[in-house]
Every structure is written in structure tokens, then in C-alpha cells.
Write a protein that holds these residues in place. Structure first.
Motif, short mmCIF file in Angstrom:
data_model
loop_
_atom_site.label_atom_id
_atom_site.label_comp_id
_atom_site.label_asym_id
_atom_site.label_seq_id
_atom_site.Cartn_x
_atom_site.Cartn_y
_atom_site.Cartn_z
N TYR A 65 -11.88 1.93 -63.13
CA TYR A 65 -11.87 0.55 -62.60
C TYR A 65 -10.46 0.30 -62.17
N GLY A 66 -10.36 -0.10 -60.81
CA GLY A 66 -8.93 -0.41 -60.22
C GLY A 66 -8.86 -1.97 -60.75
N LEU A 67 -7.65 -2.09 -61.15
CA LEU A 67 -7.05 -3.35 -61.68
C LEU A 67 -6.22 -4.13 -60.76
N GLN A 68 -5.75 -3.48 -59.39
CA GLN A 68 -4.80 -3.99 -58.72
C GLN A 68 -4.72 -3.13 -57.35
N ASP A 69 -4.69 -4.14 -56.42
CA ASP A 69 -4.57 -3.54 -54.99
C ASP A 69 -5.83 -2.64 -54.66
N GLU A 70 -6.84 -3.10 -55.03
CA GLU A 70 -8.30 -2.44 -54.76
C GLU A 70 -9.21 -3.75 -54.27
N GLY A 71 -9.85 -3.19 -53.15
CA GLY A 71 -11.07 -4.23 -52.67
C GLY A 71 -11.28 -3.79 -51.36
N TRP A 72 -11.43 -5.00 -50.59
CA TRP A 72 -11.85 -4.75 -49.06
C TRP A 72 -11.23 -5.95 -48.51
N PHE A 73 -11.04 -5.63 -46.97
CA PHE A 73 -10.45 -6.75 -46.23
C PHE A 73 -11.14 -6.66 -44.77
N ASP A 74 -10.95 -7.40 -43.79
CA ASP A 74 -11.60 -7.43 -42.32
C ASP A 74 -10.95 -6.52 -41.77
N PRO A 75 -11.58 -5.51 -41.06
CA PRO A 75 -10.90 -4.50 -40.39
C PRO A 75 -10.33 -5.13 -39.27
N TRP A 76 -11.35 -5.76 -38.55
CA TRP A 76 -11.11 -6.52 -37.03
C TRP A 76 -9.78 -7.09 -36.95
N THR A 77 -9.54 -7.86 -38.19
CA THR A 77 -8.24 -8.73 -38.02
C THR A 77 -7.12 -7.79 -38.12
N LEU A 78 -7.10 -6.64 -38.93
CA LEU A 78 -5.98 -5.82 -39.00
C LEU A 78 -5.87 -5.11 -37.90
N LEU A 79 -6.89 -4.89 -37.17
CA LEU A 79 -6.81 -3.97 -35.86
C LEU A 79 -6.14 -4.92 -34.88
N HIS A 80 -6.91 -6.13 -34.71
CA HIS A 80 -6.13 -7.09 -33.73
C HIS A 80 -4.61 -7.38 -33.96
N ALA A 81 -4.23 -7.72 -35.35
CA ALA A 81 -2.95 -7.77 -35.67
C ALA A 81 -1.91 -6.70 -34.98
N PHE A 82 -2.71 -5.42 -35.52
CA PHE A 82 -1.58 -4.20 -35.09
C PHE A 82 -1.29 -4.33 -33.62
N ARG A 83 -2.49 -4.65 -32.78
CA ARG A 83 -2.50 -4.51 -31.26
C ARG A 83 -1.80 -5.34 -30.79
N HIS A 84 -1.86 -6.72 -31.37
CA HIS A 84 -0.97 -8.09 -30.85
C HIS A 84 0.45 -7.86 -31.22
N LYS A 85 0.88 -7.28 -32.27
CA LYS A 85 2.18 -7.20 -32.52
C LYS A 85 2.56 -6.02 -31.55
N ALA A 86 1.94 -4.80 -31.44
CA ALA A 86 2.49 -3.83 -30.30
C ALA A 86 2.64 -4.32 -28.97
N MET A 87 1.76 -5.09 -28.58
CA MET A 87 1.94 -5.75 -27.09
C MET A 87 3.12 -6.80 -27.04
N SER A 88 3.43 -7.45 -28.31
CA SER A 88 4.27 -8.41 -28.22
C SER A 88 5.78 -7.68 -28.32
N LEU A 89 5.73 -6.59 -28.77
CA LEU A 89 7.03 -5.77 -28.54
C LEU A 89 7.22 -4.70 -27.31
N GLY A 90 6.36 -5.08 -26.48
CA GLY A 90 6.29 -4.24 -25.12
C GLY A 90 5.45 -3.12 -24.87
N VAL A 91 4.72 -2.78 -25.93
CA VAL A 91 3.53 -1.65 -25.84
C VAL A 91 2.83 -1.87 -24.55
N LEU A 92 2.77 -0.69 -23.88
CA LEU A 92 1.92 -0.69 -22.98
C LEU A 92 0.36 -0.29 -23.28
N SER A 93 -0.63 -0.85 -22.56
CA SER A 93 -1.85 -0.39 -23.16
C SER A 93 -2.58 -0.18 -21.57
#
Length: 391
Positions: free
Chosen positions: A119-147
Motif C-alpha cells: 500500500y503506497g503511503l505517499q505520492d500515489e493516487g490519481w489526477f486529472d489527465p486533461w488538466t496536465l496535458l493542457h498545462a504542458f501545452r499552454h506553457k509550451a505555447m507561452s514559451l514560443g513553441v509552434l504547433s
């Protein structure tokens, strides 16, 4: 440096990320996988330091720290205990529970045939995948990455073997252009490139078979294929409550809580002989009725009266060689890097894998984590990295 991301599914409607259940765990049996999970957990904990954009709202990936719970029968008990010792040596906080302790902590579990649980006691569980994907993409675009919305369907290479004897295994080439097929266009758009990163997920292997790559330089082939996996959603008002972890049964069936209103997500990987056709994302509901539900109801008696709500399918970028990611430089295509084949744990390892590739591209070496064993060399040598924690 100019960076272009070529995405053939800009809505991400078929993306493995958004079709996953968003789990993260430390409980793996390979040191590299444990280390990547620990890196990614720290990344998510401090996500706004990494992906925050000035003057934008803070990012909340809605992490649910409920842990993973692996159950093992008697014949696999010693192996699980050894794996937990390794996880602890790598800094993960994991508890071993006897059947009595398991029943005390989770009274809703039937402990029949369970010899031990981790049984994992720390740093285990689940999160919202879409939010992480959007955050990566939004940050990349803000730094000038082209898509661009398109699909890479071909390459133009430049052989660099002028000084190498004919027939030598050391012959290499460089990718000079990629041919990007744009929507509603009959022509390819050539894009000049200094570096190419193949992060095409379930289609990473297919991409290396695209036109323009010399066949002899792509041997051995990249053993990554799309494998279809179902996720089922059900309701059970008397099911496990807020403390419910992501449980992986002795049979391979798994489930987790989905909110706090008696809803759950779960599924099970089929046997090699029962692999479904990966040609589309249709769902076989009989698989739940015949394979998944009986296993769930046996482990959690309350699930005998569950009601199936919905289901969907997504792709694993399945590494048929050893179910672990292939990360790092290609041995014969000088400017090609690989980041694919994680076989179901790619989302949780994405921050670590991305960092690793960035270090190789910019500095020529790994700095944060030593992930050399995940490289192409093991494919050439036929040396599998066995991971016991593939779900």
C-alpha cells in the motif's frame, strides 16, 4: 531554437492521455521506473513552478492521494515483498499489510487468497489527465513553441557514411526533412529539422516505417504497437468510501474511486490470446460482464449489485519486447530521439521522460536521472528489462 510539435489529433479526442484513468504510483519493480515516478510526483506537487504562466490562474491537477493497493496470492508474496524492499531503498513510502491488517484498514475487501498486500503511503493516487496535458501545452505555447495540426508521413535523410567501409554496421544517417501532411491538403509540407523526437505513442513504431527512412538503418524494428484497453465506469452506492485506493487485484482487475458519490472506474488487461482488434476504439461490453465484473464482485462483495454507467477505450503504446519505455537516441539515425513504449505508465512518467530527453538534446547526457538502461541498446542485445508492475 525553434520547436515544432506536429499533432495529428489536435482535439486530443483519441489521445491516450485523456482516455486514461490518470494514476500515479511509486510501486514498480525497476529502479528507473520508481525514480521516474518520484520525479514526476515532485513535479506535480510543484506544478505551478514548472508550468505556471504569468497572469494566468494557478494549475490544479486535482490530485487524489489515495494510494495504490496491490494484492498478492501466496505464490507471489515473496516477489512482492522483495519489490517493496527495492521501492523503500529508492525512497518510496510503501507499507506491507497482512490479510488481517488489510481487513482492518479496508473492511469492504474479501481477503480470500490474499497472502500480502502493498500500500503506497505517499505520492500515489490519481489526477486529472486533461488538466496536465493542457498545462504542458499552454506553457509550451507561452514559451514560443509552434504547433501544427498534421501528420508526419515521410522523411528525407542524408547518409553520413562516406568515411565508413561498405557493409559496416556503423553506417548512419541524419534526418534532414520531415514531410508533414496537412488536413485538406494533397501535398506534403517539408519541414527542415536539426533534431527529431519520436513521441508518437502507440504509433511510434509505425512512424519509423514511414517513407524515406532506410530500412537497414531501422533494424531491429521498434517493437511498439497500439493495444486497445477498456475503461468501465459504474455506480455502487454501497461500495468503498473516501479512503478507497486504486486497487489492483490478484487477478489483474483494477478499480478506483471516481469522486465521492459511489462512482468507480476500472478495467483489466486481456491475455495475449484475447487481445482485441486495435483498429478502432469500440468497446466490448461483454468483456466487463464476463471477465471484469466477476473478479471485482469476488474481491468487493458490494460490487455484486453495481450498475454499469458507461465505458470507453484508449490505446497503450505497448512495447512488445519488455513493456518498458524506449528512451534516448536512435543508434543509427544520428538526430532522432525516442520517447515511447511506456505500456500504460506513460502519463505518470511524462514529466521525467520529457526532462530526460531535454537534457540529452541540450547537454548530451542525462543529469536528473540515469535512464541509459531504457535506451535502444537493450533491443539490439535482446536484454529485456522485466517490470512486474505492468497493470
Amino acid at each position: 531554437m525553434k520547436v515544432l510539435v506536429v499533432e495529428r489529433d489536435p482535439t486530443y479526442s483519441r489521445a491516450s492521455t485523456v482516455l486514461s484513468i490518470g494514476g500515479i504510483r511509486q510501486q514498480f519493480s525497476l529502479p528507473e521506473n520508481i525514480q521516474m515516478s518520484r520525479f514526476s510526483a515532485s513535479f506535480l506537487r510543484n506544478i505551478n513552478e514548472h508550468l505556471g504562466v504569468p497572469n494566468e490562474p494557478p494549475i490544479d491537477v486535482q490530485f487524489q492521494p489515495s494510494g495504490y493497493l496491490f494484492l498478492a496470492p501466496l505464490e507471489r508474496a515473496a516477489g512482492l515483498e522483495a519489490t517493496v524492499r527495492l521501492q523503500r531503498e529508492e525512497g518510496a513510502q510503501v507499507a506491507l499489510l497482512s490479510p488481517t491488517q488489510l481487513k482492518e484498514k479496508f473492511p469492504w475487501i474479501d481477503t480470500e487468497d490474499v497472502a500480502v498486500a502493498s500500500y503506497g503511503l505517499q505520492d500515489e493516487g490519481w489526477f486529472d489527465p486533461w488538466t496536465l496535458l493542457h498545462a504542458f501545452r499552454h506553457k509550451a505555447m507561452s514559451l514560443g513553441v509552434l504547433s501544427c495540426a498534421g501528420e508526419v508521413r515521410g522523411f528525407v535523410t542524408s547518409a553520413s557514411d562516406a568515411m565508413v567501409p561498405q557493409g559496416s554496421a556503423a553506417v548512419t544517417a541524419r534526418i534532414r526533412y520531415v514531410h508533414v501532411h496537412m488536413p485538406d491538403s494533397r501535398e506534403y509540407q517539408p519541414v527542415a529539422c536539426a533534431i527529431v523526437i519520436n513521441a508518437a505513442g502507440a504509433w511510434a513504431g509505425e512512424l519509423l516505417g514511414a517513407a524515406g527512412l532506410p530500412g537497414e538503418l531501422c533494424q531491429p524494428p521498434l517493437p511498439i504497437q497500439p493495444r486497445k484497453r477498456y475503461v468501465f465506469s459504474w455506480h455502487c452506492p454501497d461500495g468503498p468510501g473516501f479512503s478507497c485506493p486504486l486497487l489492483v487485484d490478484t487477478t489483474g482487475a483494477y478499480f478506483r474511486r471516481d469522486g465521492i458519490a459511489g462512482n468507480y472506474l476500472g478495467g483489466m488487461s486481456p491475455t495475449e490470446e484475447e487481445e482485441p482488434d486495435a483498429g478502432d476504439l469500440s468497446v466490448d461490453h461483454d468483456f466487463f460482464q464476463e471477465q471484469v465484473w466477476p473478479r471485482l464482485a469476488r474481491r468487493v462483495p458490494a460490487f455484486s449489485s453495481l450498475r454499469l454507467r458507461s465505458a470507453w477505450a484508449g490505446y497503450y503504446d505497448y512495447n512488445t519486447f519488455d513493456q518498458n519505455g524506449v528512451l534516448g537516441p536512435h543508434p543509427k539515425l544520428d538526430n532522432l530521439f525516442l520517447a515511447a513504449g511506456f505500456s500504460g505508465h506513460g502519463l505518470q512518467h511524462a514529466p521525467a521522460a520529457g526532462r530526460a530527453i531535454a537534457e540529452l538534446v541540450l547537454r548530451g547526457r542525462y543529469e536528473s536521472l540515469d535512464l541509459r538502461r531504457l535506451g535502444w541498446q537493450r533491443l539490439e542485445e535482446g536484454k529485456r528489462l522485466e517490470e512486474d508492475g505492468v497493470v
